[in-house]
Every structure is written in C-alpha cells, then in structure tokens.
Design a protein around this motif. Structure first.
Motif, PDB file in Angstrom:
ATOM      1  N   ASP A  55       0.938  -1.179   0.032  1.00  0.00           N
ATOM      2  CA  ASP A  55      -0.066  -0.038   0.105  1.00  0.00           C
ATOM      3  C   ASP A  55       0.880   1.238   0.151  1.00  0.00           C
ATOM      4  O   ASP A  55       1.549   1.610   0.912  1.00  0.00           O
ATOM      5  CB  ASP A  55      -0.932  -0.091   1.258  1.00  0.00           C
ATOM      6  CG  ASP A  55      -1.912   1.036   1.080  1.00  0.00           C
ATOM      7  OD1 ASP A  55      -1.993   1.740   0.175  1.00  0.00           O
ATOM      8  OD2 ASP A  55      -2.641   1.318   2.348  1.00  0.00           O
ATOM      9  N   GLU A  56       0.845   1.917  -1.196  1.00  0.00           N
ATOM     10  CA  GLU A  56       1.666   3.186  -1.127  1.00  0.00           C
ATOM     11  C   GLU A  56       1.033   4.246  -1.721  1.00  0.00           C
ATOM     12  O   GLU A  56      -0.278   4.038  -2.125  1.00  0.00           O
ATOM     13  CB  GLU A  56       2.925   2.801  -2.230  1.00  0.00           C
ATOM     14  CG  GLU A  56       4.178   2.086  -1.357  1.00  0.00           C
ATOM     15  CD  GLU A  56       5.049   1.119  -2.404  1.00  0.00           C
ATOM     16  OE1 GLU A  56       5.138   1.742  -3.549  1.00  0.00           O
ATOM     17  OE2 GLU A  56       5.298   0.181  -2.155  1.00  0.00           O
ATOM     18  N   GLN A  57       1.586   5.517  -1.785  1.00  0.00           N
ATOM     19  CA  GLN A  57       0.813   6.689  -2.133  1.00  0.00           C
ATOM     20  C   GLN A  57      -0.019   6.209  -3.512  1.00  0.00           C
ATOM     21  O   GLN A  57      -1.270   6.692  -3.441  1.00  0.00           O
ATOM     22  CB  GLN A  57       1.818   7.654  -2.384  1.00  0.00           C
ATOM     23  CG  GLN A  57       1.277   8.822  -2.860  1.00  0.00           C
ATOM     24  CD  GLN A  57       1.054   9.867  -1.604  1.00  0.00           C
ATOM     25  OE1 GLN A  57       2.068  10.014  -1.040  1.00  0.00           O
ATOM     26  NE2 GLN A  57      -0.187  10.349  -1.375  1.00  0.00           N
ATOM     27  N   ASN A  58       0.603   5.573  -4.552  1.00  0.00           N
ATOM     28  CA  ASN A  58      -0.332   5.647  -5.479  1.00  0.00           C
ATOM     29  C   ASN A  58      -0.337   4.488  -6.215  1.00  0.00           C
ATOM     30  O   ASN A  58      -0.447   4.070  -7.615  1.00  0.00           O
ATOM     31  CB  ASN A  58       0.194   6.683  -6.705  1.00  0.00           C
ATOM     32  CG  ASN A  58       1.505   6.791  -6.909  1.00  0.00           C
ATOM     33  OD1 ASN A  58       2.266   5.758  -6.459  1.00  0.00           O
ATOM     34  ND2 ASN A  58       1.986   8.025  -7.534  1.00  0.00           N
ATOM     35  N   GLU A  59      -0.154   3.358  -5.462  1.00  0.00           N
ATOM     36  CA  GLU A  59      -0.320   1.891  -5.911  1.00  0.00           C
ATOM     37  C   GLU A  59      -0.507   1.055  -4.726  1.00  0.00           C
ATOM     38  O   GLU A  59      -0.070   1.373  -3.535  1.00  0.00           O
ATOM     39  CB  GLU A  59       0.737   1.483  -6.873  1.00  0.00           C
ATOM     40  CG  GLU A  59       1.943   1.361  -6.442  1.00  0.00           C
ATOM     41  CD  GLU A  59       3.064   0.805  -7.491  1.00  0.00           C
ATOM     42  OE1 GLU A  59       2.524   0.132  -8.515  1.00  0.00           O
ATOM     43  OE2 GLU A  59       4.278   0.547  -7.115  1.00  0.00           O
ATOM     44  N   VAL A 116      -4.547   2.875  -0.634  1.00  0.00           N
ATOM     45  CA  VAL A 116      -5.724   2.248   0.216  1.00  0.00           C
ATOM     46  C   VAL A 116      -6.046   2.662   1.612  1.00  0.00           C
ATOM     47  O   VAL A 116      -7.197   2.781   2.079  1.00  0.00           O
ATOM     48  CB  VAL A 116      -5.858   0.601  -0.071  1.00  0.00           C
ATOM     49  CG1 VAL A 116      -7.030   0.168   0.739  1.00  0.00           C
ATOM     50  CG2 VAL A 116      -6.144   0.047  -1.495  1.00  0.00           C
ATOM     51  N   THR A 117      -4.894   3.217   2.247  1.00  0.00           N
ATOM     52  CA  THR A 117      -4.732   3.442   3.554  1.00  0.00           C
ATOM     53  C   THR A 117      -5.335   2.430   4.325  1.00  0.00           C
ATOM     54  O   THR A 117      -6.457   2.875   5.193  1.00  0.00           O
ATOM     55  CB  THR A 117      -5.563   4.866   3.750  1.00  0.00           C
ATOM     56  OG1 THR A 117      -7.104   4.668   3.466  1.00  0.00           O
ATOM     57  CG2 THR A 117      -4.762   6.062   3.165  1.00  0.00           C
ATOM     58  N   GLY A 118      -4.681   1.225   4.263  1.00  0.00           N
ATOM     59  CA  GLY A 118      -5.015   0.178   5.218  1.00  0.00           C
ATOM     60  C   GLY A 118      -3.940  -0.334   5.843  1.00  0.00           C
ATOM     61  O   GLY A 118      -2.700  -0.115   5.226  1.00  0.00           O
ATOM     62  N   CYS A 165      -7.753   0.844 -12.011  1.00  0.00           N
ATOM     63  CA  CYS A 165      -8.596   1.751 -11.322  1.00  0.00           C
ATOM     64  C   CYS A 165      -9.945   1.441 -10.855  1.00  0.00           C
ATOM     65  O   CYS A 165     -10.696   1.995 -10.160  1.00  0.00           O
ATOM     66  CB  CYS A 165      -8.395   3.052 -11.940  1.00  0.00           C
ATOM     67  SG  CYS A 165      -9.592   3.127 -13.410  1.00  0.00           S
ATOM     68  N   SER A 166     -10.332   0.076 -11.717  1.00  0.00           N
ATOM     69  CA  SER A 166     -11.765  -0.221 -11.561  1.00  0.00           C
ATOM     70  C   SER A 166     -12.203  -0.777 -10.205  1.00  0.00           C
ATOM     71  O   SER A 166     -13.310  -0.542  -9.818  1.00  0.00           O
ATOM     72  CB  SER A 166     -11.772  -1.364 -12.636  1.00  0.00           C
ATOM     73  OG  SER A 166     -11.682  -0.502 -13.854  1.00  0.00           O
ATOM     74  N   PRO A 167     -11.518  -1.540  -9.710  1.00  0.00           N
ATOM     75  CA  PRO A 167     -11.963  -2.175  -8.345  1.00  0.00           C
ATOM     76  C   PRO A 167     -12.039  -1.248  -7.379  1.00  0.00           C
ATOM     77  O   PRO A 167     -11.180  -0.384  -7.000  1.00  0.00           O
ATOM     78  CB  PRO A 167     -10.923  -3.450  -8.071  1.00  0.00           C
ATOM     79  CG  PRO A 167     -10.154  -3.442  -9.260  1.00  0.00           C
ATOM     80  CD  PRO A 167      -9.969  -2.260  -9.898  1.00  0.00           C
ATOM     81  N   ALA A 168     -12.944  -1.394  -6.368  1.00  0.00           N
ATOM     82  CA  ALA A 168     -13.118  -0.793  -5.223  1.00  0.00           C
ATOM     83  C   ALA A 168     -12.570  -1.533  -4.047  1.00  0.00           C
ATOM     84  O   ALA A 168     -12.843  -2.735  -3.943  1.00  0.00           O
ATOM     85  CB  ALA A 168     -14.461  -0.112  -4.884  1.00  0.00           C
ATOM     86  N   VAL A 169     -11.771  -0.935  -3.157  1.00  0.00           N
ATOM     87  CA  VAL A 169     -11.364  -1.807  -1.952  1.00  0.00           C
ATOM     88  C   VAL A 169     -11.970  -1.386  -0.800  1.00  0.00           C
ATOM     89  O   VAL A 169     -12.067  -0.003  -0.420  1.00  0.00           O
ATOM     90  CB  VAL A 169      -9.741  -1.476  -1.930  1.00  0.00           C
ATOM     91  CG1 VAL A 169      -9.218  -2.322  -0.682  1.00  0.00           C
ATOM     92  CG2 VAL A 169      -8.825  -1.975  -3.093  1.00  0.00           C
TER      93      VAL A 169
END
Lengths: 391, 301, 296
Positions: free
Chosen positions: A267-271, A289-291, A384-388
């Motif tokens: 989980d990083e800033q943009n991936e 994702v900020t998890g 970019c399609s899936p929502a986490v």
C-alpha cells in the motif's frame, strides 16, 4: 480513502436550487420499538432544495426515519430539527412538512378537489383562495379538470397525483415521499420518475424520498443515504455511491458486484496490491488504500468493468509487464450465458472454482466474438476499476 | 364459482334438506301460526278462531299501547346512543392498542358477552340497590365531603339519603347499556381496525387535529361499522324483556313485557300475536334503514 | 461499520442520565390518558357487578352487603339443592344437544348457500337470517304457541327426552348463527385447493373430507362455541317453552330471584360463569393452535 481518485462517472448534475443551509437535521436519532432497534443513532443533514433519497432494504429503518420527520413516530433518543428548530413538541398537524403516502391515502369519501383542498381548509384559508390554489395544484400534476371526480374513478397513477397535489398545495418546507413509485407498473414508473424530478425543480421544495429500489434512487436523487439495520451506511451522490462504496453492504446493495476477500500486501501513495485466494494473481490497483499492511480487505469489482477475451487452451497469463498498463488479468471458463437483449450476462468460473459475473453490451446484431459454453477466456480489468473495501 | 343444484341433485338434496326442513318446521311454521293468530279472536278459554279481523291491530294502536311502543323506542334509542358514546372511544383505544394488549382488551370486552344475561342482570341489581356498592361509594364520598365542610367551618351536609337506582326507567337504561355495550364495541372495533391508518395520518399531516380527523375522516369511513353497531344494539334493546322486568318499576314496562303478559297472564293470544308482529315490523324497519346507510356508503366508495 | 455520523457534542446527546419516557405517537390513542380513563371505567362498569357477585358467593353472611368471612358453604348448599342442580344439569344437557344439532345443520346450510345456485336462494338466505334478527320475545311466543297447539311435546317422557321442546327451540335460533360463522370461513376457501385434490385423483367425497372440512374446522369450533353459549345463555325463549318439570338454570334463578336472594344463587352463578369462561378459553385455544399450525 478512494475519494482522491478522479471519478469517470459523469459530473454531478447542476443543482442551482440546492442551498447550503441544512433544512433538516437529525441529531443522534434513535428509535426503539420494544426491543427492536429500528433507527440507531442517525445523524444527518439534508440541505434545502435537495431531492434526497433514503435507500435500503426493507426493515432498515428508512421509513421509520421518514415517519419521525413527519411526526408519526417519536424518537426514543435524539433531536430532529426543521429549519433549525427542534420539532419534538410539534404534532404532525403543526409541522411544515407534508407527506405522500405509499398507499396514497386519498380520502375515498371526498371529491378530488376536496381532497386537495383539505389541508388548506384545516389552515382556515379563505374559500376563494382554496379554489384557485386547488386548481393550480391540479394543473401542476396534470390533473386539471379532475376536481369533481371521486377517487374510485381514478387510476392508481392519477390517485398518486392527487396525493402529490394535496401535499404540495400546502407549500410545505419539505415534501416526504414514501416509496412513491412502488405501486406503479414499470412503464408508468419510468414516466413518473422524470416527472417527479422536473416537478421538484419547478416547485423548488426539498423532497425526501424513501425507496428500496436502488435504480430509482440513483435515477432521481441528488443525494442518497443508504441505510442498513437502522444505521446510516453511506451518504453520497448517486455516482459516488456506485463507484466509491464504503462497505461491502453498500457495494452489494447498490448495483451488482463481484466481491473477493483478500489481504492487503502493498500500500503506497499511488499503488497497492491485494492478494485474493480466489484470484490466481494479485490484484493491482493504481491508487493507495490507506489500510494496514496484512489486514483483510475486500475487492469489489463491478461486472461491467470486466473485459472478456478469447483464450487458447494452455495459453499462460501474460506477465504483469506485458499486460496493457495497469491491467489485471485472470483466466476463466464460460459456464453460463443469459441473453437479455440489450446485453448478455456471463458467468465465468475462475481457476479457483469461484464463479463471477460479467456482461457485455450487444453492440451489433451478430456477436462478433460469439462466446459459448465451456469456452476458455481471459478476464481483464483496469487497475482503477476495483474498489477496495475495509469493511 | 357456485355450481347449479342441477349438476349434483343428490348431493344438493342431502345437504339442503335437513337445514331447510328444520327451518320450515320449527321456525316458519311457528311464526306463521302467530301471524295467523294476530288476525284471530278468542272464542273460548282455549279456542281461537281465525276470523281475519284487524281488531287486534286496532287495539295495539290505542294510545295506551302506542305510548308503550314509543317508550320502548325511546329507551332503546337512548341505550344505543349511550352505548355509542361509551363504545366509540373504547373501540378506538382497542383498535390502536399494541397487538398483545389488543387481544386482552378484546377478550375482556367479550367475556361478559359470553356470560349469562340473567346472571349479569342479577349481579347488577346487587350493585345498584340501596344497600349496594354504588350507594356505599356515594355515601362515603358524601360523608367525607361533609367532614371536610365541617373542617373548614361550614355546615355539614346532613345524613346521606341513598339514591334509588333500581326499579325505575334509568335503571332499565343502565341495565340495557350494561348488557349491550359489547355488541356496540365489537363492530365499531372491527370497522376502526380495518380502516387504513394512513388516511388518518394523511389528515393529521395536512393539518387537522385529532377531533377534526375523527369527525371528517374516521366517522365517515367507519359509517357502515357504526350503522351495524347501532343496529345490533338497538334491535335487542327494543325487544328486551328481562332487563325491564327485573330492573324496571311498574311504569317502565317495555313492549316485550306487554307481549309476555298477553301470553302468560292475560291469556289474550291474538292480541299478543299482533303486538309481536308490530315489534317485528319495527325491527325490520330498523334493518332496512341500516341497509340504506350501508348502500349509500358503499356507493360512495 | 463506518458511520457518516458527525461527532455530536455530548451536551446535545440525549438519553444521558436516564432515558426520557417516550411520548405517545399521534395514533397511539391507547396511550392517551383520557382514553385510558374511559377504557378503565368501562371495564370497571362491566366487571364490578360480576366480581362482587363472585366474591360474595364466599361470604359467610346471608346478606350480600358486608364481608364477614370466607366460606364455601353456599357451594355445598347449592350442590344439595336438588331442583337447582337439576336445572343446572338440564341447562348443560340442552346446550350439549343443541350444539351438536346446530353445528350439523349450520354447516350443511353454510355449504348449501356457499356451494350451490338454486331457485329461491335469496329467499332462503333471507329466512335463514330471520331467527338471528327476530326479537327473542317473538320467537319465544311463537314456540309457546307451536308446542301448545301445533306439535304438543308429549308429557312425562323420560330424561333427557323431556327436554326436547326446549332443545328444538334453541336449535332454531342457534343454527343460523353457526351457518353465518361457517359461511364466513368458507368465503376464504381457495377453490384451487379443491381442484388440486381432484387433479391428484381424489373423489368428490374424499375432497370434501380431506380439503373442505379441515378448512371449515375453525368455523365449526367457533360455531359450536357460539351455539353452546347461546343455549346456555337463553332465558326468554326457554321461559316460554319450559314446562313445570323442565326447568333450566336461568329459569330457576329467575324464579328464585322472585322470592328471595340467597348467596346460593351467587355460588351457582359463579360456577356457571366459570364453565363458560373455561369453555371459551378451550375454544380460543383450539382456534389459536389451528391458526398457528396453519402459519407454520
């Protein structure tokens, strides 16, 4: 969270009549019936001029919330403010809100004009004014000239218009609609949807609608609150609700979705990357994702966001580097096909045995690719399609 | 969906003959005999000739009996009105109670209805008489009030005179209300219970208060229920025999008591028969009126 | 679960320091005190006399006025009062036979009116309703005349045949009530059930027993209960059909009231009330059980 990403949904509809002030405010509202918690600590602002939808499955407390606003139920705890004033002491007949009932509740023993004029009579409006205002209101709902009919001479749709006129003629601050379209047949429902929207824009009154039908809410409302078991699950515009659900419940309730449980690996800033046991390769995302790393998350993938390609037997998956930028790929076999006219639904079995849904629009009259049963396919979706989802 | 009797003659006969035969032999025949007697004359202590005379009916419309008819109508009417006044709020409360409470309240209202009429009337006598509980309560209140007045320096009220609550017209009305209240509450309850709640909510939502909602929405919509409640209270009250007999005084005889006297004591059966049929015609008139109300409210729907 | 709830300042948070009593909703009429008062007063009015009577059936004093002490003497006295007991047994016997005959006739009449179309149906329906609406006194005198002049009931028959006249009179007004109740029940019958039974090979007769009768059952029980209480309750019609040796309980109590009131009557009445309450409870229980079974 995911709100940072630019949505590919259309820009929200311009709503110049929506003002900034909260016309309705629920503050920690709770309603218990005996032991049952119908509404659990709901705090919510509704702005003046909005067409607001309370959306949720039956028994989620949305109707109770509406009825508390109208004054038919009293909150067990919490405050309800209309125009900044606590309405706890106001009985329904003193509140500046009016309701269109699910059953319409048109008085069967009164003429249409008397039904519409009832509320004005209660307010001791002079007879002449009642007459003109009733006529105006009937005109507004396209029932001009129906004043002398009895309700049993009207169709269901016309009765609903009477109920609408009867509520609107009082010029309430807020109009409440309880499942307004549920009793109409499909054709009439579509027509009434657009009429309700244009009516609301015309009169400029705040509308609050209760519905269990997500299509209806997405189509009409400027903003929706999704409720589940008495709790507000998410409050957002229709597009945000669909593209950026905040929980498995919302993702699943609003629209159709494939959900995968997984572990957040990177989980990083943009991936970010999630490993789902049911998908053979890790799911790659082009946003953070900020998890917490290693925590359990859910990947929600809408069927229309999955592309499908033919696959030769024995072909291996392209490596991440070879795939189109940011794409995710999984192998599968077509297990079921349902032809629906405008589109075709496919059920694809992944290598893990998990079956997922996808569909394709029937762009031409002859299917160019002609997928068939038990055919091996590649499934691909953009990073970019899936929502986490964290819950 | 009904089938015509011709399709299954044997089955129809097996089903229809027992009840129809019973109805004919043990209801229609006795009624017809009485009807025939009402046009007959006493010719001896036990013989009656069917002469086709209207003399019995002529006698029945003499002022003496007309007055009794009028009085019976007034008493039954007052009973009905009182039952309606008491019964409507009770029915309203039951209809809007929680489901558990509702079934208990309904049971409590219905239980006396299952209890023997004579026993109930008898029990009422014990409460209403001069040495009964109503008078005891009143005496206690009287004495307390009297004591209070002495306490604040006024003249005491004097000795309590027990009220005569029995053997007069008001006793008859109290008794009739006591007996017939469940008859009124049940149809009112079922009419109110069936009513679409959202109509009342709509009325409140549009700015009407509770009284106006009840007057403008509830009463018109419950009209058929009210009419049937009125009818099934009024009919038995009009033909009441036991209550005026036990609770009434010499001047509170109702029409049924006069009929009884003709048959059991005066032994003037033809006259009694004529009175019976007049009472029945009055009953039918009440039913016809109710049917009219019903039809009118149905047409409106 | 993520909430969109904004943090609420604790001062605004209600319910702290004891939950406030919720005020009644607008339609909760039962929770408004004026209505509660009326309901309470009505129930008091309905029950005070009955309860007083029951309580004083255990009073040592002869007079129904002051409580002097507990005794069951009056029950013993009532049980030893031969004519009172005879009347009591007569009443129950008549009610028993009246119930059986009324249920059979009422069920037949209901099926007839529900099932068949025949000439003169309206007239039949009308005359079936007559015994329900005709004033008791009229039916009573008609029965008096009928059994005196048209069909004299033989005197001196052995018990329980001597009760025949009263039983017949009771059935005449009770069975139309049963018919009404059963017919109301039949109205909710789904004809497709019958068609399904026939489709699966059941004969007309089997269909009747396997499908229609079970559906009618709650109506039959309710009708039986109604017939039993109507018969037990009846005074006026019995008063006109009873002979000197065929006294029923209400008629006996009536004649006792004419002379003197003793707590014996209280005791016997209490027993009769208990009999009806128990029967009603049993009937309601059976009906509820049926309703539950059907739901399950």
């Amino acid at each position: 969270m995911s709100e940072a990403v630019v949505s590919n949904a259309p820009a929200p509809k311009p709503t110049p009549h929506v003002k900034d002030n909260a016309i309705i405010r629920f503050e920690g509202v709770t309603k218990r019936f005996d032991r049952v918690m119908a509404v659990d600590n709901v705090t919510l602002d509704i702005r003046e001029g909005e067409f607001f939808a309370l959306l949720g499955p039956s028994g989620c407390g949305k109707t109770t919330l509406l009825r508390m606003l109208a004054g038919f139920e009293t909150p067990t705890e919490g405050r309800i403010l209309i125009d900044g004033k606590d309405v706890a002491d106001l009985p329904p007949n003193k509140r500046p809100v009016n309701m269109v009932f699910q059953s319409y509740a048109v008085f069967p023993h009164m003429k249409v004009a008397d039904n519409v004029g009832y509320g004005l009579k209660m307010d001791r409006v002079p007879g002449e004014e009642i007459k003109t205002r009733v006529a105006e209101a009937l005109e507004l709902v396209k029932l001009g000239g129906y004043g002398d009919r009895m309700p049993d001479q009207l169709s269901g749709g016309q009765r609903q218009r009477v109920a609408l006129a009867r509520a609107l003629v009082k010029r309430p601050r807020v109009l409440l609609l309880d499942e307004p379209l549920s009793a109409l047949d499909a054709k009439l429902r579509d027509q009434m949807r657009s009429e309700l929207t244009s009516l609301q824009e015309k009169v400029g009154i705040t509308f609050i609608m209760v519905t269990h039908d997500q299509d209806e809410a997405l189509a009409i409302a400027t903003r929706c609150a999704v409720m589940n078991r008495g709790v507000l699950a998410q409050v957002a515009t229709p597009a945000d609700l669909y593209e950026f659900p905040n929980s498995r419940f919302v993702a699943d309730f609003v629209g159709s979705v494939n959900l995968f449980e997984g572990v957040l690996e990177r989980d990083e800033q943009n991936e970010a990357q999630v490993r789902c046991p049911e998908i053979s390769s890790p799911v790659y995302l082009d946003h953070g994702v900020t998890g917490a790393r290693g925590s359990t998350v859910w990947v929600a993938l809408r069927p229309e966001k999955i592309e499908m390609h033919k696959r030769k037997n024995g072909e291996t998956a392209p490596k991440m580097e070879d795939a189109p930028a940011g794409a995710n790929v999984a192998a599968g076999i077509v297990r079921d096909i349902v032809y629906l006219g405008s589109e075709t639904n496919y059920e694809i079995e992944l290598e893990s045995g998990r079956r997922i849904k996808t569909f394709r629009s029937n762009l031409t009259r002859y299917d160019q690719e002609d997928f068939t049963w038990d055919e091996p396919v590649w499934l691909a979706w953009h990073a970019c399609s899936p929502a986490v989802l964290l819950s | 969906m009904e089938q015509t009797w011709r399709q299954a003659k044997a089955a129809f006969a097996a089903i229809a003959i027992p009840p129809l035969a019973w109805l004919l032999l043990f209801f229609i025949v006795p009624m017809t005999v009485i009807w025939a007697y009402s046009f007959g004359e006493n010719t001896g202590p036990t013989t009656i000739d069917f002469t086709g005379t209207f003399a019995n009916y002529m006698r029945a419309v003499e002022p003496l009996y007309l007055e009794i008819f009028g009085k019976s109508l007034v008493v039954a009417g007052l009973t009905t009105v009182l039952c309606l006044i008491v019964g409507f709020p009770v029915a309203l409360a039951i209809a809007f109670a929680s489901p558990r409470m509702k079934s208990w309240l309904l049971l409590l209202i219905m239980l006396p209805f299952w209890t023997n009429l004579l026993i109930r009337t008898y029990a009422l006598i014990a409460v209403l008489r001069e040495q009964g509980y109503v008078n005891f309560t009143l005496e206690w209140l009287w004495n307390n009030a009297s004591g209070l007045m002495t306490f604040v320096g006024l003249q005491p009220l004097g000795e309590y005179e027990p009220l005569t609550l029995l053997y007069n017209n008001s006793a008859v009305i109290i008794g009739l209300v006591y007996v017939h209240l469940p008859f009124m509450v049940l149809p009112l309850y079922s009419a109110l219970d069936r009513m679409d709640r959202s109509l009342m909510e709509a009325s409140l939502d549009l700015g009407a208060g509770h009284m106006r909602t009840i007057l403008l929405v509830v009463v018109p919509l419950a009209a058929p229920g009210i009419a049937s409640g009125v009818l099934i209270t009024f009919i038995p009250a009009l033909g009441a025999y036991l209550t005026p007999d036990l609770l009434g005084g010499t001047d509170s005889q109702m029409i049924a008591n006069v009929i009884e006297r003709q048959f059991k004591r005066a032994n003037d059966w033809p006259f009694g028969a004529a009175l019976s049929f007049l009472l029945m015609y009055l009953t039918f008139a009440a039913i016809a009126m109710q049917a009219l109300v019903q039809r009118r409210s149905e047409r409106r729907r | 679960m993520a909430k969109n709830a904004l943090p609420i300042p604790s001062a605004l948070r209600p319910g702290r320091g004891g939950v406030r009593k919720e005020r009644p909703g607008p339609l909760e009429y039962t929770r408004r005190w004026p209505l509660r008062l009326i309901v309470a007063a009505t129930l008091l009015f309905l029950y005070l006399p009955l309860i007083t009577m029951m309580v004083f059936s255990f009073n040592t004093s002869r007079r129904n006025v002051v409580w002097q002490g507990f005794t069951t003497d009056w029950y013993v006295k009532a049980a030893n009062n031969a004519s009172l007991m005879e009347a009591f047994v007569n009443s129950l016997t008549i009610a028993f036979f009246c119930t059986i005959i009324s249920v059979v006739l009422g069920a037949l009449a209901a099926v007839m009116l529900w099932r068949f179309r025949f000439p003169g149906k309206t007239a039949v329906e009308g005359s079936m309703a007559l015994p329900i609406v005709v004033p008791e006194i009229c039916l009573g005198v008609a029965m008096l005349v009928f059994f005196a002049r048209v069909m004299p009931w033989p005197m001196g028959l052995p018990w329980p045949l001597n009760l025949g006249a009263i039983t017949i009179a009771h059935v005449s007004f009770a069975f139309p009530f049963v018919a009404t109740v059963v017919r109301a029940r039949l109205a909710s019958f789904n004809r497709e059930l019958e068609e399904a039974a026939k489709d699966l090979g059941a004969s007309e007769w089997r269909t009747f027993w396997d499908v229609l009768v079970p559906h009618m059952q709650p109506g039959l029980i309710a009708g039986a209960l109604l017939a039993f209480t109507l018969s037990l309750d009846d005074f006026v019609i019995t008063f006109f059909t009873a002979g000197p040796d065929t006294i029923t309980f209400p008629v006996k109590v009536y004649s006792m009231l004419r002379f003197s009131v003793t707590p014996e009557v209280n005791a016997a009445s209490t027993v009769l009330i208990l009999v009806t309450v128990v029967l009603t409870a049993v009937g309601l229980h059976i009906q509820n059980r049926n309703a539950d079974n059907r739901k399950a």
